[in-house]
Design a protein around this motif. Structure first.
Motif, short mmCIF file in Angstrom:
data_model
loop_
_atom_site.label_atom_id
_atom_site.label_comp_id
_atom_site.label_asym_id
_atom_site.label_seq_id
_atom_site.Cartn_x
_atom_site.Cartn_y
_atom_site.Cartn_z
N LYS A 25 0.84 -1.20 0.00
CA LYS A 25 0.00 0.00 0.00
C LYS A 25 0.87 1.25 0.00
O LYS A 25 1.74 1.41 0.85
N SER A 26 0.62 2.13 -0.94
CA SER A 26 1.45 3.33 -1.06
C SER A 26 1.33 4.23 0.17
O SER A 26 2.30 4.89 0.55
N SER A 27 0.16 4.25 0.82
CA SER A 27 0.01 5.09 2.00
C SER A 27 0.90 4.61 3.15
O SER A 27 1.50 5.41 3.87
N ILE A 70 10.33 19.85 3.17
CA ILE A 70 10.75 18.83 2.20
C ILE A 70 9.55 18.03 1.72
O ILE A 70 8.55 17.88 2.42
N GLU A 71 9.69 17.52 0.52
CA GLU A 71 8.75 16.56 -0.06
C GLU A 71 9.37 15.19 0.17
O GLU A 71 10.58 15.00 -0.03
N ILE A 72 8.57 14.21 0.60
CA ILE A 72 9.09 12.87 0.91
C ILE A 72 8.34 11.84 0.08
O ILE A 72 7.11 11.82 0.07
N LYS A 73 9.09 10.99 -0.59
CA LYS A 73 8.52 9.89 -1.35
C LYS A 73 9.27 8.62 -0.97
O LYS A 73 10.50 8.57 -1.04
N GLY A 74 8.54 7.60 -0.57
CA GLY A 74 9.16 6.35 -0.15
C GLY A 74 9.00 5.24 -1.18
O GLY A 74 8.10 5.29 -2.02
N THR A 75 9.88 4.26 -1.08
CA THR A 75 9.80 3.06 -1.91
C THR A 75 10.46 1.89 -1.19
O THR A 75 11.43 2.08 -0.45
N ALA A 76 9.94 0.71 -1.41
CA ALA A 76 10.58 -0.49 -0.88
C ALA A 76 11.77 -0.90 -1.74
O ALA A 76 12.61 -1.69 -1.31
N LYS A 84 8.28 5.09 -10.83
CA LYS A 84 7.21 5.14 -9.82
C LYS A 84 7.22 6.42 -9.01
O LYS A 84 6.41 6.59 -8.11
N LEU A 85 8.12 7.31 -9.32
CA LEU A 85 8.26 8.55 -8.56
C LEU A 85 7.36 9.62 -9.15
O LEU A 85 7.59 10.10 -10.26
#
Length: 139
Positions: A25-27, A70-76, A84-85
């Protein structure tokens, strides 16, 4: 692109796994990325404070009288995973164009995550893409 390695103690790793268990889940990925970013800033300044989802950013950090957004984007994934960004929202887009940093937190479910600090336009560009909401038809 700057790379910040994060060393997570076992107790913090277990706390994160309880709050944000591994999932696709992206959230959950996003929330865990925010928590990992907070952990990083607390390791530098234990007295820093945070505000989440402020106007044009995911996280506002106040440390030693200085405010940073800051903008935060996570990934496994173990890399940036460029395809996917995505940046959502005009305010975030505008702030990134004006110099706000983008933190790409990779390996969010591992014991050794990292933050890739991305700067526009040195490290990335942004291309507009149309997005459509999908709604169920009424019967």
């Amino acid at each position: 692109m700057e790379r910040l390695e994060i060393n997570i103690p076992e107790s913090e790793f277990q706390r994160l796994n309880t709050l944000f268990p591994p999932t696709v889940k992206s959230s959950t990925v996003g929330n865990r990325a925010v928590e990992l970013t907070k952990f990083h800033f607390r390791s530098i300044d234990p007295l820093c404070s945070f505000r989440e989802k402020v106007e044009d950013c995911d996280l506002e950090i106040t440390s030693n009288g200085q405010v940073q957004r800051i903008e935060i984007k996570g990934t496994a994934a173990a890399n940036v995973a460029w395809s996917k960004l995505k940046i959502n929202g005009t305010q975030s887009h505008t702030a990134l164009l004006a110099g706000m940093l983008l933190y790409r937190v990779i390996r969010v479910y591992e014991r050794n995550p990292a933050i890739l600090v991305l700067r526009y336009p040195e490290d990335f560009s942004m291309n507009p893409e149309p997005r459509w909401s999908v709604k169920q038809n009424e019967a």
